[in-house]
Design an enzyme around this catalytic site. Structure first.
Site, PDB file in Angstrom:
ATOM      1  N   HIS A  43       0.815  -1.212   0.000  1.00 16.96           N
ATOM      2  CA  HIS A  43       0.000   0.000   0.000  1.00 16.96           C
ATOM      3  C   HIS A  43       0.855   1.272   0.000  1.00 16.96           C
ATOM      4  O   HIS A  43       0.376   2.332  -0.370  1.00 16.96           O
ATOM      5  CB  HIS A  43      -0.971  -0.009   1.176  1.00 16.96           C
ATOM      6  N   SER A  44       2.125   1.163   0.383  1.00 18.01           N
ATOM      7  CA  SER A  44       3.033   2.319   0.278  1.00 18.01           C
ATOM      8  C   SER A  44       2.995   2.902  -1.125  1.00 18.01           C
ATOM      9  O   SER A  44       3.092   4.113  -1.312  1.00 18.01           O
ATOM     10  CB  SER A  44       4.477   1.894   0.557  1.00 18.01           C
ATOM     11  N   GLY A  49       0.955  11.658  -2.928  1.00 21.07           N
ATOM     12  CA  GLY A  49       1.410  13.019  -2.651  1.00 21.07           C
ATOM     13  C   GLY A  49       2.881  13.224  -2.418  1.00 21.07           C
ATOM     14  O   GLY A  49       3.552  13.830  -3.245  1.00 21.07           O
ATOM     15  N   GLY A  50       3.419  12.724  -1.319  1.00 21.42           N
ATOM     16  CA  GLY A  50       4.825  12.972  -1.087  1.00 21.42           C
ATOM     17  C   GLY A  50       5.275  12.717   0.333  1.00 21.42           C
ATOM     18  O   GLY A  50       4.545  12.163   1.139  1.00 21.42           O
ATOM     19  N   HIS A 257      -9.850  10.782   5.885  1.00 20.81           N
ATOM     20  CA  HIS A 257      -9.337  11.672   4.847  1.00 20.81           C
ATOM     21  C   HIS A 257     -10.498  12.437   4.246  1.00 20.81           C
ATOM     22  O   HIS A 257     -11.538  11.859   3.966  1.00 20.81           O
ATOM     23  CB  HIS A 257      -8.609  10.868   3.760  1.00 20.81           C
ATOM     24  N   ARG A 273      -5.707  19.745  -3.131  1.00 22.57           N
ATOM     25  CA  ARG A 273      -5.977  20.964  -2.379  1.00 22.57           C
ATOM     26  C   ARG A 273      -4.693  21.768  -2.199  1.00 22.57           C
ATOM     27  O   ARG A 273      -4.698  22.984  -2.260  1.00 22.57           O
ATOM     28  CB  ARG A 273      -6.621  20.632  -1.036  1.00 22.57           C
ATOM     29  N   GLU A 394       3.240   2.480   9.524  1.00 27.83           N
ATOM     30  CA  GLU A 394       1.863   2.672   9.986  1.00 27.83           C
ATOM     31  C   GLU A 394       1.440   1.593  10.970  1.00 27.83           C
ATOM     32  O   GLU A 394       0.592   1.818  11.830  1.00 27.83           O
ATOM     33  CB  GLU A 394       0.892   2.710   8.792  1.00 27.83           C
TER      34      GLU A 394
END
Lengths: 626, 245
Positions: A43-44, A49-50, A257, A273, A394
């Site tokens: 899942h990584s 995004g970053g 989220h 965003r 995580e």
């Protein structure tokens, strides 16, 4: 029985797991990684995004440094994090980004000169310095003072995962896929490996090791609506928790989220965003600028999710067959930006919604996204309760995120924590010897074989695993989502107690032979319901609102009584988790204060308590750099 | 009420004694925005829990769910049923070893590929934690990323004429991997180093130019251009080698 031996067994081969393994292998230890899926599918790789790291190379990151990153992280956590860990993370992150560049990550780089960017739907100009040309650049993300998020277009997780897996190949690390750990091997004091089910053959195997690290990611799949991959089902947490001696830290700390798409719950990145996308309501009007005049759409995730839910409750949601939602608008960013920097978003809209984000709005709503909760470890990544057991990423509650983590901090955590904890495991392994007790090993295998036989034969019942799972998922959606209250949580606990009873009476419909998925689900269901009960019970007990944990009946953040971390143990044969509490942090660099966004009142902590723990720091009590 | 979709699914469990490969039919009512991810999971949970297939991210970014959908390799998670006829036939990807039903073993195939292509940056430099990063032109970084977008789903390999004929052909995924390192200035390998790996019939010269690889790539990777680029580069390298001798 096939038996493998290595110095370090890493369960989970995502970014955290492989980074840990690399550190061990580079220091001459034999590391083995196990994964349910081929490593690069972890899942990584879905993180678009970053990674946050205070390199300060880009114009909007000018003046950034680890101190400012540390401040943002502590505020983001709503003072729920361990500040020593947050400091370790912020200081190490820039070095780790450079290391990844050395290993092969194609980070986007500074392009000198004038360029434009959007903020809150408005266009602005910036100038990148000539002398920074070609250094690692960064983009804007929610909840940060500076542009700090290092990225590779919109596939940061994927690109870093490729590099990390390449590094494992280079170092000759064994990375076995389609292997699922179903139990740890331990004697109540020391962990010596795991019993593993091969997902090709269905056979059980034994993996022995001096040190074992659980790096299996989050457990979002116990919720019905989640952005997580189907493999993020808590497998790693369950085997640790099942020992009875390893606690789950802060189970009630679950992040939602703001922008999961409706109906499939697939995440569209915060980068939307960050790059200037706005949130609109049923009247196609912005609202975040009303609730959060300063940060607007870029307030931290818990705050945005909360205001979105609030706004929908005000009757401003868009009705749909899949329930209410709001709109994400990126139309004004233009074709070129959407086609390059937000390409994955474009693809997701096309493939799963049939929407063209250049001309149409994207339906979004808050969705379960991240588990700050996890296997509780100390700052070296060593799990509470069992010697030789570690956890990173995580899966762990290391705890740099507290009650809310910032966008870009989790992907960075995988590699930063992986490096730090990997080095601590190397220290642990140097000179460490253990004994492998064949009786302990055999008993662990026999126990798993019996569980499997019982499920196949329906010895304890014939309840359908998917129905039981559904009941658990629905209960969490109802009682443990963005807003929580006493009545809802009490009902949730009661429902889940019934679900736990059913989970014990599950039996297979199919025959369970070979690579059978029903069996994999059935082996996990009891552990999953226990995790769900930990969330509900811990959320019920925590009578305050902090970060992502929002109690409608206790809206204040209560530092007087709740400046602590929940530890949820599950003793053998117990019906409910045993909760205990520990101090949030041994040291304050920044004493508890106001985040500056999200509103809400604070019941202050005892002054003496805070004073005793406050240490000298380059940042002052207002949470700004001195 | 939606369409009654008819699924014809390949079934075979190699671990089950006496099991034989066969096609099995299921019927499921179509719902709005249904994808094969939704459909197959409903079939497993509601009709036949013995069904074996892989999904992971279910968002088209991990490559786990590639299968042959009505005769064409593709990602099941991003296949919308409304784009398919009322009868949907599903097979596992060819070339790869079968795990069961629709699931194949891509993991072992790709790890062998990493070893063959030495899929990592070859450099004599060591990392200095105290130093600023080496600079790179942003356009170069984006060019590398463009080729790194491969999700190793295996579609290109299973659609490849040569790979179907010959087990030892490296396939577009491996050749694209080499192309990724060719454009990376950090990788110090020379053209003749790359020639050692792909300058043969198992590599770039085995490609028959049918280019189904690009047609089926779910990420739209520019495989045709990369194969052409490598063939030209390796051809020139071969000629240079001849004259050197």
């Amino acid at each position: 029985m096939q038996t493998h031996y290595s110095d370090l067994l890493v369960i989970g081969a995502g970014l955290a797991g492989e980074r840990v393994a690399c550190e061990a292998a580079q220091n001459g230890f034999k590391a083995t990684c196990l994964s349910i899926v081929p490593a690069r599918r972890s899942h990584s790789s879905a993180a678009q995004g970053g990674m946050q790291a205070a390199l300060g190379n880009c114009a909007k990151g000018d003046g950034d440094c680890p101190d400012v990153h540390f401040i943002d992280t502590v505020k983001g956590s709503d003072w729920g994090c361990d500040q020593e860990v947050a400091r370790l993370f912020a200081d190490t992150a820039p070095i780790e980004m450079r290391r990844l560049a050395h290993w092969g990550v194609p980070w986007n780089r500074v392009v000198p000169g004038k360029s434009t960017f959007f903020k809150g739907g408005e266009k602005f100009e910036k100038y990148e310095k000539d002398e920074n040309e070609g250094l690692i650049t960064a983009r804007s993300f929610g909840g940060t003072a500076k542009w700090r998020t290092c990225y590779t277009s919109d596939g940061t997780g994927h690109a870093v995962m490729c590099t990390m897996d390449n590094r494992c190949a280079e170092l000759g690390i064994d990375v076995f896929d389609k292997k699922e750990a179903v139990s740890l091997i331990h004697d109540g004091e020391t962990c010596t490996g795991a019993v593993v089910r091969c997902l090709r053959t269905g056979e059980l195997e034994v993996f022995l090791a001096k040190a074992t690290a659980i790096c299996t990611g989050g457990f979002g799949r116990i919720y019905k609506a989640t952005t997580n991959a189907v493999i993020c089902d808590g497998g790693g947490h369950i085997i640790a928790h099942d020992t009875g001696v390893v606690p789950i830290g802060n189970p009630e700390a679950i992040q939602f989220h703001p922008t999961g798409i409706v109906p499939t719950d697939i995440l569209v990145t915060e980068g939307c965003r960050g790059d200037g996308g706005t949130l609109l309501d049923v009247n196609e009007e912005r609202f975040m600028n009303i609730y959060e005049p300063d940060k607007a759409e870029l307030a931290s995730r818990d705050v945005v999710s909360r205001w979105m839910t609030h706004h929908m409750r005000q009757g401003k949601g868009v009705k749909s067959p899949y329930g209410e939602h709001l709109w994400l608008d990126i139309r004004h960013l233009g074709n070129e930006h959407i086609s390059t920097k937000l390409r994955e978003v474009d693809e997701i809209c096309h493939h799963f919604l049939g929407v063209d984000p250049r001309h149409e709005l994207i339906p979004v709503r808050p969705t379960q996204h991240y588990t700050m909760a996890g296997i509780r470890t100390d700052k070296d990544g060593s799990a509470y309760g069992l010697k030789g057991l570690f956890s990173a990423g995580e899966a762990a509650c290391w705890d740099m995120h507290g009650f809310n983590r910032l966008g870009g901090n989790s992907l960075a955590e995988t590699v930063v924590a992986g490096g730090i904890i990997g080095a601590k495991i190397v220290e642990f392994l140097k000179g460490y010897e253990t004994t492998f007790n064949t009786q302990t090993i055999n008993q662990a295998v026999i126990k798993q074989r019996e569980r499997i036989d019982n499920l196949i034969r329906g010895k304890n019942g014939r309840l359908n695993v998917y129905e039981v799972r559904n009941e658990m998922q629905e209960a969490l959606m109802k009682g443990c989502f963005v807003f929580r209250n006493q009545q809802g949580l009490e009902e949730c606990v009661e429902t889940l107690q019934g679900t736990l009873d059913k989970a014990k009476r599950v039996g297979l419909v199919s025959d369970g032979t070979g690579p059978n998925y029903e069996l994999a689900a059935a082996l996990k269901i009891k552990g999953q319901v226990r995790l769900a009960l930990c969330i509900a019970q811990a959320a019920l007990q925590r009578t305050e609102s902090r970060g992502s944990h929002n109690r409608e009946d206790y809206p204040e953040r209560n530092d007087k009584d709740w400046l602590n971390r929940t530890l949820a143990y599950w003793p053998e044969n117990a019906d409910m988790p045993e909760l205990s509490y520990e101090d949030t942090t041994a040291k304050f660099e920044i004493p508890p204060g106001d985040r500056g966004y999200g509103g809400g009142t604070i019941i202050p902590a005892d002054e003496g308590y805070v004073r005793e723990r406050t240490v000298e720091s380059p940042v002052n009590e207002l949470g700004t750099k001195k | 009420m939606g369409r009654q979709l008819e699924f014809e699914i390949f079934r075979f469990n190699p671990q089950k004694q006496g099991d034989v490969p066969r096609m099995q039919t299921y019927v499921l009512e179509e719902t709005t925005n249904m994808t094969l991810f939704i459909a197959l999971n409903r079939l497993r949970e509601e009709q036949d829990p013995s069904l074996v297939f892989d999904f992971c991210c279910r968002a088209g970014i991990c490559g786990a769910c590639a299968m042959v959908i009505n005769g064409r390799p593709g990602l099941a998670c991003q296949t919308k049923t409304k784009d398919q006829p009322g009868k949907i036939t599903l097979h596992p990807l060819p070339v790869f070893k079968l795990v069961g039903d629709l699931a194949v073993d891509t993991g072992v195939w790709f790890r062998e590929m990493y070893d063959k292509t030495e899929s990592w940056v070859h450099t004599s430099r060591t990392f200095d934690p105290a130093a600023q990063e080496e600079r790179m032109d942003n356009a170069v970084a984006e060019q590398i990323y463009e080729l790194e977008r491969c999700i190793e789903c295996g579609c290109c390999v299973s659609a490849c004429g040569t790979a179907r004929l010959r087990d030892d052909f490296m396939g577009a995924a491996a050749l694209n991997r080499i192309a990724r390192f060719v454009v990376d200035p950090r990788d110090q390998r020379t053209d003749s180093d790359y020639f050692e790996i792909i300058g043969n019939d198992n590599g770039i010269f085995g490609c028959m130019g049918l280019l189904a690889c690009e047609d089926v790539c779910p990420k739209g990777l520019p495989l045709q251009n990369q194969l052409g680029f490598l063939r030209r580069k390796m051809g020139i390298t071969a000629i240079k080698e001849i004259f050197r001798k």
